[in-house]
Scaffold this motif. Structure first.
Motif, PDB file in Angstrom:
ATOM      1  N   VAL A 118      69.843 -13.094  53.407  1.00  0.00           N
ATOM      2  CA  VAL A 118      70.774 -14.454  53.782  1.00  0.00           C
ATOM      3  C   VAL A 118      72.160 -13.920  54.329  1.00  0.00           C
ATOM      4  O   VAL A 118      72.747 -13.022  53.591  1.00  0.00           O
ATOM      5  CB  VAL A 118      70.533 -15.214  52.631  1.00  0.00           C
ATOM      6  CG1 VAL A 118      71.913 -16.424  53.108  1.00  0.00           C
ATOM      7  CG2 VAL A 118      69.644 -15.962  52.027  1.00  0.00           C
ATOM      8  N   ASP A 165      71.176 -16.842  65.175  1.00  0.00           N
ATOM      9  CA  ASP A 165      69.847 -16.840  65.156  1.00  0.00           C
ATOM     10  C   ASP A 165      69.153 -15.694  66.102  1.00  0.00           C
ATOM     11  O   ASP A 165      69.806 -15.456  67.001  1.00  0.00           O
ATOM     12  CB  ASP A 165      69.072 -18.099  65.766  1.00  0.00           C
ATOM     13  CG  ASP A 165      67.680 -18.301  65.733  1.00  0.00           C
ATOM     14  OD1 ASP A 165      67.147 -17.592  64.826  1.00  0.00           O
ATOM     15  OD2 ASP A 165      66.892 -18.971  66.272  1.00  0.00           O
ATOM     16  N   ASP A 208      61.332 -13.367  53.344  1.00  0.00           N
ATOM     17  CA  ASP A 208      61.668 -14.566  53.967  1.00  0.00           C
ATOM     18  C   ASP A 208      63.195 -13.911  54.353  1.00  0.00           C
ATOM     19  O   ASP A 208      63.774 -13.187  53.749  1.00  0.00           O
ATOM     20  CB  ASP A 208      61.680 -15.681  53.161  1.00  0.00           C
ATOM     21  CG  ASP A 208      61.809 -16.943  54.057  1.00  0.00           C
ATOM     22  OD1 ASP A 208      62.117 -16.870  55.233  1.00  0.00           O
ATOM     23  OD2 ASP A 208      61.720 -18.178  53.253  1.00  0.00           O
ATOM     24  N   TYR A 209      63.695 -14.814  55.308  1.00  0.00           N
ATOM     25  CA  TYR A 209      65.219 -14.798  55.610  1.00  0.00           C
ATOM     26  C   TYR A 209      65.725 -16.029  55.947  1.00  0.00           C
ATOM     27  O   TYR A 209      64.870 -16.915  56.313  1.00  0.00           O
ATOM     28  CB  TYR A 209      65.229 -13.613  56.649  1.00  0.00           C
ATOM     29  CG  TYR A 209      64.721 -13.746  57.819  1.00  0.00           C
ATOM     30  CD1 TYR A 209      65.539 -14.599  58.960  1.00  0.00           C
ATOM     31  CD2 TYR A 209      63.502 -13.452  58.094  1.00  0.00           C
ATOM     32  CE1 TYR A 209      65.040 -14.794  59.982  1.00  0.00           C
ATOM     33  CE2 TYR A 209      62.880 -13.854  59.319  1.00  0.00           C
ATOM     34  CZ  TYR A 209      63.708 -14.404  60.444  1.00  0.00           C
ATOM     35  OH  TYR A 209      63.071 -14.976  61.685  1.00  0.00           O
ATOM     36  N   GLU A 210      67.352 -16.119  56.234  1.00  0.00           N
ATOM     37  CA  GLU A 210      67.796 -17.198  56.648  1.00  0.00           C
ATOM     38  C   GLU A 210      69.123 -16.872  57.045  1.00  0.00           C
ATOM     39  O   GLU A 210      69.780 -15.899  56.521  1.00  0.00           O
ATOM     40  CB  GLU A 210      67.707 -18.421  55.476  1.00  0.00           C
ATOM     41  CG  GLU A 210      67.772 -19.806  56.219  1.00  0.00           C
ATOM     42  CD  GLU A 210      67.123 -20.017  57.193  1.00  0.00           C
ATOM     43  OE1 GLU A 210      67.190 -19.959  58.309  1.00  0.00           O
ATOM     44  OE2 GLU A 210      65.720 -20.470  56.860  1.00  0.00           O
ATOM     45  N   ASN A 211      69.756 -17.938  58.005  1.00  0.00           N
ATOM     46  CA  ASN A 211      70.973 -17.963  58.612  1.00  0.00           C
ATOM     47  C   ASN A 211      71.459 -19.020  58.891  1.00  0.00           C
ATOM     48  O   ASN A 211      70.669 -20.014  59.337  1.00  0.00           O
ATOM     49  CB  ASN A 211      70.971 -16.655  59.452  1.00  0.00           C
ATOM     50  CG  ASN A 211      70.198 -16.964  60.627  1.00  0.00           C
ATOM     51  OD1 ASN A 211      70.400 -17.713  61.505  1.00  0.00           O
ATOM     52  ND2 ASN A 211      68.930 -16.118  60.888  1.00  0.00           N
ATOM     53  N   ARG A 234      70.243 -20.612  62.507  1.00  0.00           N
ATOM     54  CA  ARG A 234      68.871 -21.275  62.332  1.00  0.00           C
ATOM     55  C   ARG A 234      69.135 -22.840  61.567  1.00  0.00           C
ATOM     56  O   ARG A 234      68.424 -23.690  62.101  1.00  0.00           O
ATOM     57  CB  ARG A 234      67.811 -20.823  61.599  1.00  0.00           C
ATOM     58  CG  ARG A 234      67.336 -19.513  62.197  1.00  0.00           C
ATOM     59  CD  ARG A 234      65.994 -19.078  61.919  1.00  0.00           C
ATOM     60  NE  ARG A 234      65.701 -19.042  60.582  1.00  0.00           N
ATOM     61  CZ  ARG A 234      64.452 -18.498  59.883  1.00  0.00           C
ATOM     62  NH1 ARG A 234      63.583 -18.070  60.751  1.00  0.00           N
ATOM     63  NH2 ARG A 234      64.357 -18.449  58.776  1.00  0.00           N
ATOM     64  N   THR A 235      69.875 -22.634  60.772  1.00  0.00           N
ATOM     65  CA  THR A 235      70.038 -23.867  59.541  1.00  0.00           C
ATOM     66  C   THR A 235      71.227 -24.807  60.002  1.00  0.00           C
ATOM     67  O   THR A 235      71.392 -26.035  59.542  1.00  0.00           O
ATOM     68  CB  THR A 235      69.803 -23.610  58.262  1.00  0.00           C
ATOM     69  OG1 THR A 235      70.900 -22.655  58.097  1.00  0.00           O
ATOM     70  CG2 THR A 235      68.721 -22.771  57.974  1.00  0.00           C
ATOM     71  N   ASN A 237      72.020 -21.790  52.263  1.00  0.00           N
ATOM     72  CA  ASN A 237      70.969 -20.882  52.864  1.00  0.00           C
ATOM     73  C   ASN A 237      70.171 -20.040  51.565  1.00  0.00           C
ATOM     74  O   ASN A 237      69.217 -19.997  51.583  1.00  0.00           O
ATOM     75  CB  ASN A 237      71.341 -19.901  53.739  1.00  0.00           C
ATOM     76  CG  ASN A 237      71.420 -20.482  55.161  1.00  0.00           C
ATOM     77  OD1 ASN A 237      70.802 -21.524  55.476  1.00  0.00           O
ATOM     78  ND2 ASN A 237      72.566 -20.309  55.910  1.00  0.00           N
ATOM     79  N   ILE A 269      66.420 -20.474  50.362  1.00  0.00           N
ATOM     80  CA  ILE A 269      65.615 -19.685  50.334  1.00  0.00           C
ATOM     81  C   ILE A 269      64.748 -19.595  48.693  1.00  0.00           C
ATOM     82  O   ILE A 269      63.492 -19.405  48.404  1.00  0.00           O
ATOM     83  CB  ILE A 269      66.281 -18.272  50.374  1.00  0.00           C
ATOM     84  CG1 ILE A 269      66.533 -17.815  51.695  1.00  0.00           C
ATOM     85  CG2 ILE A 269      65.428 -17.131  49.694  1.00  0.00           C
ATOM     86  CD1 ILE A 269      65.199 -17.430  52.716  1.00  0.00           C
ATOM     87  N   ARG A 293      62.352 -22.787  48.958  1.00  0.00           N
ATOM     88  CA  ARG A 293      61.295 -22.447  49.526  1.00  0.00           C
ATOM     89  C   ARG A 293      60.251 -21.205  49.169  1.00  0.00           C
ATOM     90  O   ARG A 293      59.237 -21.809  49.203  1.00  0.00           O
ATOM     91  CB  ARG A 293      61.688 -21.849  51.154  1.00  0.00           C
ATOM     92  CG  ARG A 293      60.755 -22.054  52.193  1.00  0.00           C
ATOM     93  CD  ARG A 293      61.400 -21.817  53.389  1.00  0.00           C
ATOM     94  NE  ARG A 293      62.087 -20.872  53.869  1.00  0.00           N
ATOM     95  CZ  ARG A 293      63.015 -20.768  54.862  1.00  0.00           C
ATOM     96  NH1 ARG A 293      63.357 -21.795  55.402  1.00  0.00           N
ATOM     97  NH2 ARG A 293      63.858 -19.499  54.905  1.00  0.00           N
TER      98      ARG A 293
END
Length: 206
Positions: free
Chosen positions: A108, A113, A131-134, A137-138, A145, A149, A152
């Motif tokens: 994270v 993106d 998995d990953y997030e930032n 994207r959100t 975030n 994660i 999810r």
């Protein structure tokens, strides 16, 4: 503990040289901006979300111009990352390989993106992360975030590894332990554990 969520910049790699190179290539094409970004400039804003970075580095610009500039810088930066990558911290790949055998690994990061994807593409480390997030994207904060994660992937007992006080605050909001990567860009005063190099995670989680 069932999983480890990592920050990226200042924790897994140092991409400041490549970021500065990318941003300066954009600035040179903007005749109304007479400025060059240094590696130190980049280090000082690592960990912030893009709008905050723009305000710190280009306070003289109006909001619209600044937003357009940062969007362009982000897109060019992703291309540079795919081509040149960053500098992985010592022991990263070996430690990730060992940790992934026992724990679920995630990223994270407060990036745009495409940035994490560029990191994966250049260094071929995607196989270790599930998995990953930032916010690119959100549109969410780092804490949100992290929680995303967790939800999810149905994580019950994760920890967060990062190098700044912002990382520590995000982990606190998400109500998970924070491991401070002291070798990174920032500082933190509240943490559950501190590591001086990446390989110490192996000792910590034995």
């Amino acid at each position: 503990m069932d999983s480890i969520i990592f920050d990226l910049d200042g924790t897994i790699w140092d991409s400041c040289d490549t970021v500065a190179l990318a941003w300066n290539s954009v600035l040179k094409q903007n005749k109304h901006i007479n400025k060059e970004v240094t590696k130190k400039d980049v280090q000082n804003v690592m960990g912030l979300q893009t709008p905050e970075i723009g305000k710190k580095l280009f306070p003289e610009l109006d909001a619209y111009t600044r937003e357009q500039l940062m969007t362009t810088c982000g897109a060019v930066e992703n291309k540079y990352m795919e081509q040149y990558g960053g500098k992985l911290y010592e022991y990263v790949e070996d430690a990730l390989k060992q940790l992934s055998k026992k724990y679920k690994l995630y990223i994270v990061s407060n990036c745009q993106d495409g940035y994490i994807e560029a990191f994966y593409k250049y260094h071929q480390l995607e196989k270790y992360f599930l998995d990953y997030e930032n916010p690119g994207r959100t549109g969410l904060s780092k804490a949100e975030n992290i929680l995303l994660i967790m939800k999810r992937n149905q994580l019950l007992n994760p920890v967060y590894v990062g190098d700044t006080i912002g990382d520590g605050n995000a982990a606190k909001i998400a109500e998970i332990p924070f491991i401070y990567a002291q070798y990174g860009f920032g500082e933190a005063t509240e943490f559950h554990h501190v590591i001086e190099n990446f390989s110490q995670l192996l000792e910590l989680f034995e």
